[in-house]
Design a protein around this motif. Structure first.
Motif, PDB file in Angstrom:
ATOM      1  N   GLY A 333       0.800  -1.234   0.000  1.00  0.00           N
ATOM      2  CA  GLY A 333       0.000   0.000   0.000  1.00  0.00           C
ATOM      3  C   GLY A 333       0.821   1.267   0.000  1.00  0.00           C
ATOM      4  O   GLY A 333       0.270   2.356  -0.162  1.00  0.00           O
ATOM      5  N   ARG A 336       0.663   2.744  -3.431  1.00  0.00           N
ATOM      6  CA  ARG A 336      -0.687   3.213  -3.702  1.00  0.00           C
ATOM      7  C   ARG A 336      -0.963   4.526  -2.962  1.00  0.00           C
ATOM      8  O   ARG A 336      -1.529   5.467  -3.529  1.00  0.00           O
ATOM      9  CB  ARG A 336      -1.700   2.146  -3.301  1.00  0.00           C
ATOM     10  CG  ARG A 336      -3.143   2.527  -3.652  1.00  0.00           C
ATOM     11  CD  ARG A 336      -4.115   1.403  -3.339  1.00  0.00           C
ATOM     12  NE  ARG A 336      -4.155   1.087  -1.921  1.00  0.00           N
ATOM     13  CZ  ARG A 336      -3.617   0.005  -1.371  1.00  0.00           C
ATOM     14  NH1 ARG A 336      -2.986  -0.879  -2.140  1.00  0.00           N
ATOM     15  NH2 ARG A 336      -3.695  -0.212  -0.086  1.00  0.00           N
ATOM     16  N   ASN A 340      -1.779   8.124  -4.607  1.00  0.00           N
ATOM     17  CA  ASN A 340      -2.980   8.882  -4.241  1.00  0.00           C
ATOM     18  C   ASN A 340      -2.622  10.292  -3.767  1.00  0.00           C
ATOM     19  O   ASN A 340      -3.283  11.277  -4.137  1.00  0.00           O
ATOM     20  CB  ASN A 340      -3.759   8.148  -3.149  1.00  0.00           C
ATOM     21  CG  ASN A 340      -4.404   6.870  -3.665  1.00  0.00           C
ATOM     22  OD1 ASN A 340      -4.625   6.722  -4.867  1.00  0.00           O
ATOM     23  ND2 ASN A 340      -4.707   5.953  -2.762  1.00  0.00           N
TER      24      ASN A 340
END
Length: 547
Positions: A333, A336, A340
């Protein structure tokens, strides 16, 4: 003038366009000389008006001046040449390809200046002399040199074509007019010639007008291309600026992402190194104890063994490593989340850069705006240069015409009924103000409702921090910061009125799909003085259009 000097002068007096001796020589402003017809035709056929010799460009088509000196020299040279020619035309110009030669001369044939359709021959200047002097031949009608002089004769009656049948639009002889074209509208050839020549002059004038119109269109197209290129270069530069800023953001986010991964790994390695160092220390101590135990077990000294046994047999002071472990950190993550965050950053930055570019774009339409004292309420004080206004709290004795406001308002002297315009107003230090544009014909008396339906497109501030767009109903604006300078942009044909925070390069509000009629005027209201709390003036500022 001697013959030698005349020949030398004639050799030098050649038009640089037709390469022949000057005919009706005229001078251009740069001093170079040309045949009048040559330079006129050259300028008629060229977009640029320039000298064919030195290439000097004239912004406006110059008035040509007859060069009388050259005229006299050319005339003298030609007279001398005719005298030298004698009885035969050996000094006459030799016919060139496409020109009509003399039919009488043998060998090298000179150019024929005239043809006789009666004699069906063309003559050089020497052989033309009988037609100019002898009474019988003088009655022959000479025509411009023609390859086929018979073309001037009627093939049916072998008579001179000297009439024109308007009914059949053809040239006829006297017998044709009586026999074949009886009751037709027939006129002398010369009369019809003059009429047609006048029509040709009219046609040529129309053609010249069309040429001028097309030249103007060429200039218009070239200006459009130049403006397009300028806009394209400016837009490209703005785009490069945006993409460079976004590229820097991506590179910065990538570096931060890699640093985050490395920091996790660094902490993991540091923790592991601490555990390894502790374990190695305990191993070293255990080795020392093992050596002592081994030495004691081999000792024959009963007393020493019994005395040392309790301390060596007891469990060594070590750490319980059963539950201790070094687990690899979770990187799941991380990428990610970084992406973002980058998307959010890029979105905010793109919006900000777009607003900056938008403000720069509208600032290119900056207009000169000054306040009109004839429209100002009688309590308002305007600066001498018409750039500042504030409320004095004292009414002045001024003529009250229909153009003067009853409330604390004033319009600009300038009005706009097309195109786009932009201006900026400093509002720093004020607690209340109104800004925008108003229809010139809008009501200025009594209680005015500032809304588009009444011809007012406005934004205002009340009580230091209450901002509204007076859209009817009003729209409350939540601003991140209080503007100190407000820009107002109007696109008349586009039906748009936009307000900007100039320092923050942020769009505050836009009236869209507006239907403008008549003239629009910039509108200003410093609002009431409020016992000095709102005494700061509204100031029309110069627009900074730096790229």
């Amino acid at each position: 003038m001697s013959a030698a000097s005349c020949l030398l002068t004639e050799h030098q007096l050649l038009c640089s366009i037709c390469l022949d001796v000057f005919t009706d020589p005229v001078s251009a402003p740069c001093g170079h000389n040309f045949c009048k017809t040559c330079i006129t035709d050259h300028w008629n056929s060229d977009v640029l008006c320039q000298c064919p010799h030195c290439k000097k460009v004239f912004n406006t088509r110059p008035e040509l001046q007859v060069n009388t000196l050259i005229c006299e020299v050319v005339a003298q040279c030609r007279r001398s040449a005719r005298q030298r020619a004698g009885s035969f035309g050996s000094e006459q110009p030799v016919s060139k390809p496409g020109e009509v030669p003399c039919d009488v001369c043998t060998g090298t044939k000179p150019k024929a200046p005239k043809s006789c359709p009666v004699c069906m021959a063309s003559y050089c200047q020497t052989h033309l002399e009988p037609h100019l002097t002898k009474s019988g031949l003088k009655r022959h009608r000479l025509i411009d040199p023609a390859e086929d002089p018979e073309g001037g004769m009627c093939r049916k009656h072998d008579k001179l074509l000297e009439l024109f049948c308007k009914s059949d639009q053809t040239c006829v002889c006297m017998l044709c007019a009586v026999l074949d074209h009886k009751n037709h509208d027939v006129a002398p050839l010369k009369e019809e010639y003059e009429g047609k020549k006048a029509e040709l002059r009219t046609t040529d004038a129309e053609i010249q007008l069309m040429i001028r119109e097309r030249r103007l269109k060429i200039e218009e197209i070239r200006r459009s291309v130049e403006l397009s290129k300028r806009d394209a270069d400016r837009e490209a530069a703005d785009g490069v600026q945006v993409f460079s800023a976004l590229e820097e953001s991506v590179e910065r986010s990538q570096a931060e992402f890699i640093d985050t991964i490395k920091e996790k790994q660094r902490k993991t390695e540091k923790r592991a190194e601490g555990f390894i160092e502790e374990l190695e220390q305990e191993i070293s101590e255990l080795k020392q104890r093992s050596t002592k135990v081994e030495q004691l077990s081999q000792s024959e000294d009963h007393l020493l063994l019994l005395q040392s046994f309790p301390s060596l047999n007891a469990a060594p002071p070590t750490k319980d490593w059963t539950e201790v472990s070094v687990r690899p950190p979770s990187y799941e993550g991380t990428a990610r989340r970084a992406v973002n965050e980058l998307q959010e950053t890029l979105s905010e930055q793109t919006k900000k850069l777009s607003e900056v570019l938008e403000l720069k774009r509208v600032q290119r339409f900056a207009a000169e705006v000054t306040l009109d004292p004839d429209t100002a309420q009688n309590r308002l004080i305007l600066s001498d240069d018409g750039k500042q206004v504030y409320d004095s709290d004292v009414r002045k004795n001024l003529p009250d015409g229909p153009q003067r406001f009853d409330c604390a308002c004033v319009l600009a002297k300038q009005s706009f009924s097309s195109g786009r315009f932009y201006y900026e107003v400093q509002v720093k230090g004020k607690t209340d103000w109104d800004l925008g544009v108003a229809r010139e014909s809008a009501n200025r008396k009594g209680q005015i409702s500032l809304r588009p339906q009444n011809g007012y497109w406005m934004m205002w501030l009340r009580n230091k921090n209450e901002y509204k767009a007076l859209a009817g109903p009003s729209v409350r604006l939540s601003l991140k910061s209080q503007p100190e300078k407000v820009g107002v942009f109007v696109d008349y044909e586009g039906g748009l009125v936009s307000f900007y925070d100039v320092d923050a390069a942020a769009l505050l509000y836009s009236f869209t799909d507006c239907c403008f009629t008549g003239k629009l005027c910039p509108y200003f209201s410093p609002c009431v003085n409020d016992n000095g709390k709102n005494s700061a003036p509204l100031i029309i500022s110069a627009v900074n259009q730096a790229e």
